[in-house]
Write a protein that holds these residues in place. Structure first.
Motif, PDB file in Angstrom:
ATOM      1  N   UNK A   1       0.837  -1.181   0.000  1.00  0.00           N
ATOM      2  CA  UNK A   1       0.000   0.000   0.000  1.00  0.00           C
ATOM      3  C   UNK A   1       0.882   1.244   0.000  1.00  0.00           C
ATOM      4  N   UNK A   2       0.538   2.159  -0.859  1.00  0.00           N
ATOM      5  CA  UNK A   2       1.266   3.426  -0.938  1.00  0.00           C
ATOM      6  C   UNK A   2       0.506   4.416  -0.063  1.00  0.00           C
ATOM      7  N   UNK A   3       1.026   4.659   1.111  1.00  0.00           N
ATOM      8  CA  UNK A   3       0.331   5.509   2.076  1.00  0.00           C
ATOM      9  C   UNK A   3       0.359   6.975   1.631  1.00  0.00           C
ATOM     10  N   UNK A   4      -0.776   7.664   1.801  1.00  0.00           N
ATOM     11  CA  UNK A   4      -0.850   9.062   1.360  1.00  0.00           C
ATOM     12  C   UNK A   4       0.217   9.970   1.969  1.00  0.00           C
ATOM     13  N   UNK A   5       0.701   9.637   3.167  1.00  0.00           N
ATOM     14  CA  UNK A   5       1.692  10.516   3.795  1.00  0.00           C
ATOM     15  C   UNK A   5       3.040  10.503   3.080  1.00  0.00           C
ATOM     16  N   UNK A   6       3.300   9.510   2.229  1.00  0.00           N
ATOM     17  CA  UNK A   6       4.551   9.560   1.470  1.00  0.00           C
ATOM     18  C   UNK A   6       4.358   9.572  -0.049  1.00  0.00           C
ATOM     19  N   UNK A   7       3.116   9.748  -0.529  1.00  0.00           N
ATOM     20  CA  UNK A   7       2.878   9.871  -1.984  1.00  0.00           C
ATOM     21  C   UNK A   7       3.820  10.879  -2.650  1.00  0.00           C
ATOM     22  N   UNK A   8       3.788  12.149  -2.231  1.00  0.00           N
ATOM     23  CA  UNK A   8       4.587  13.143  -2.947  1.00  0.00           C
ATOM     24  C   UNK A   8       6.081  12.821  -2.936  1.00  0.00           C
ATOM     25  N   UNK A   9       6.588  12.349  -1.802  1.00  0.00           N
ATOM     26  CA  UNK A   9       8.007  12.014  -1.719  1.00  0.00           C
ATOM     27  C   UNK A   9       8.345  10.828  -2.617  1.00  0.00           C
ATOM     28  N   UNK A  10       7.480   9.815  -2.643  1.00  0.00           N
ATOM     29  CA  UNK A  10       7.722   8.654  -3.486  1.00  0.00           C
ATOM     30  C   UNK A  10       7.706   9.046  -4.961  1.00  0.00           C
ATOM     31  N   UNK A  11       6.745   9.847  -5.373  1.00  0.00           N
ATOM     32  CA  UNK A  11       6.668  10.248  -6.774  1.00  0.00           C
ATOM     33  C   UNK A  11       7.895  11.067  -7.176  1.00  0.00           C
ATOM     34  N   UNK A  12       8.345  11.944  -6.282  1.00  0.00           N
ATOM     35  CA  UNK A  12       9.559  12.722  -6.554  1.00  0.00           C
ATOM     36  C   UNK A  12      10.777  11.804  -6.622  1.00  0.00           C
ATOM     37  N   UNK A  13      10.848  10.822  -5.742  1.00  0.00           N
ATOM     38  CA  UNK A  13      11.963   9.882  -5.739  1.00  0.00           C
ATOM     39  C   UNK A  13      11.987   9.072  -7.036  1.00  0.00           C
ATOM     40  N   UNK A  14      10.824   8.606  -7.470  1.00  0.00           N
ATOM     41  CA  UNK A  14      10.744   7.892  -8.748  1.00  0.00           C
ATOM     42  C   UNK A  14      11.225   8.780  -9.895  1.00  0.00           C
ATOM     43  N   UNK A  32      -3.291   4.923  -3.649  1.00  0.00           N
ATOM     44  CA  UNK A  32      -2.769   4.007  -2.639  1.00  0.00           C
ATOM     45  C   UNK A  32      -2.404   2.641  -3.194  1.00  0.00           C
ATOM     46  N   UNK A  33      -2.913   2.280  -4.389  1.00  0.00           N
ATOM     47  CA  UNK A  33      -2.623   0.937  -4.891  1.00  0.00           C
ATOM     48  C   UNK A  33      -1.901   0.874  -6.232  1.00  0.00           C
ATOM     49  N   UNK A  34      -1.509   2.015  -6.782  1.00  0.00           N
ATOM     50  CA  UNK A  34      -0.750   1.976  -8.029  1.00  0.00           C
ATOM     51  C   UNK A  34      -0.137   3.333  -8.359  1.00  0.00           C
ATOM     52  N   UNK A  35       0.839   3.289  -9.253  1.00  0.00           N
ATOM     53  CA  UNK A  35       1.524   4.498  -9.723  1.00  0.00           C
ATOM     54  C   UNK A  35       1.528   4.478 -11.248  1.00  0.00           C
ATOM     55  N   UNK A  36       1.328   5.646 -11.833  1.00  0.00           N
ATOM     56  CA  UNK A  36       1.488   5.831 -13.278  1.00  0.00           C
ATOM     57  C   UNK A  36       2.712   6.712 -13.486  1.00  0.00           C
ATOM     58  N   UNK A  37       3.533   6.326 -14.434  1.00  0.00           N
ATOM     59  CA  UNK A  37       4.693   7.135 -14.802  1.00  0.00           C
ATOM     60  C   UNK A  37       4.664   7.314 -16.313  1.00  0.00           C
ATOM     61  N   UNK A  38       4.558   8.536 -16.764  1.00  0.00           N
ATOM     62  CA  UNK A  38       4.672   8.830 -18.192  1.00  0.00           C
ATOM     63  C   UNK A  38       6.097   9.323 -18.390  1.00  0.00           C
ATOM     64  N   UNK A  39       6.889   8.514 -19.083  1.00  0.00           N
ATOM     65  CA  UNK A  39       8.301   8.853 -19.244  1.00  0.00           C
ATOM     66  C   UNK A  39       8.724   8.685 -20.694  1.00  0.00           C
ATOM     67  N   UNK A  40       9.763   9.431 -21.051  1.00  0.00           N
ATOM     68  CA  UNK A  40      10.402   9.263 -22.357  1.00  0.00           C
ATOM     69  C   UNK A  40      11.707   8.530 -22.111  1.00  0.00           C
ATOM     70  N   UNK A  41      11.925   7.480 -22.905  1.00  0.00           N
ATOM     71  CA  UNK A  41      13.153   6.716 -22.747  1.00  0.00           C
ATOM     72  C   UNK A  41      13.958   6.762 -24.036  1.00  0.00           C
ATOM     73  N   UNK A  42      15.237   6.443 -23.910  1.00  0.00           N
ATOM     74  CA  UNK A  42      16.115   6.402 -25.079  1.00  0.00           C
ATOM     75  C   UNK A  42      15.907   5.078 -25.817  1.00  0.00           C
ATOM     76  N   UNK A  43      16.177   5.029 -27.101  1.00  0.00           N
ATOM     77  CA  UNK A  43      15.971   3.802 -27.865  1.00  0.00           C
ATOM     78  C   UNK A  43      16.718   2.587 -27.302  1.00  0.00           C
ATOM     79  N   UNK A  44      17.860   2.796 -26.683  1.00  0.00           N
ATOM     80  CA  UNK A  44      18.648   1.673 -26.163  1.00  0.00           C
ATOM     81  C   UNK A  44      18.096   1.129 -24.842  1.00  0.00           C
ATOM     82  N   UNK A  45      17.137   1.815 -24.246  1.00  0.00           N
ATOM     83  CA  UNK A  45      16.583   1.368 -22.970  1.00  0.00           C
ATOM     84  C   UNK A  45      15.366   0.479 -23.200  1.00  0.00           C
TER      85      UNK A  45
END
Length: 121
Positions: A1-14, A32-45
């Protein structure tokens, strides 16, 4: 469970993890039960490599700083997004809390898989 008290810190850490592996985080958010990350990656990744690094490093950090019993689920979903849809996806990710008041993550994820003819078990 992703507790609301550390949501912002976890998202920043990610976001920091993404930056360290030379990718670009466009937005990271979740509930509390999932994270979405929209990211751009390099072709080699590879998506698998990025997820492995993000989950391993962030879970160690959360266990050390916030919750000793924290662990990510074993699975994950990765989907590509065309540039023309980036704005809509950013909006969807930004509005996670509100969005999941209407539909659970599980319901929405299964509907998405079915709509896009993705097999799952």
């Amino acid at each position: 469970m992703i507790k609301p008290d550390f949501h912002p810190d976890l998202f920043a850490y990610l976001g920091g993890i993404v930056r360290e592996i030379h990718a670009t985080a466009l937005i990271i958010n979740g509930t509390t039960d999932h994270v979405h990350m929209l990211i751009r990656i390099r072709p080699a990744q590879s998506a698998a490599q990025i997820v492995r690094v993000a989950k391993a490093n962030s879970s160690k950090w959360v266990r050390r700083k916030w919750s000793s019993d924290f662990a990510w689920q074993t699975g994950y979903g990765v989907f590509s997004v065309s540039e023309s849809n980036v704005t809509a996806v950013k909006r969807y990710i930004a509005e996670q809390e509100e969005h999941h008041k209407k539909h659970s993550f599980q319901e929405e994820f299964l509907a998405f898989l079915k709509k896009n003819h993705v097999e799952y078990d």
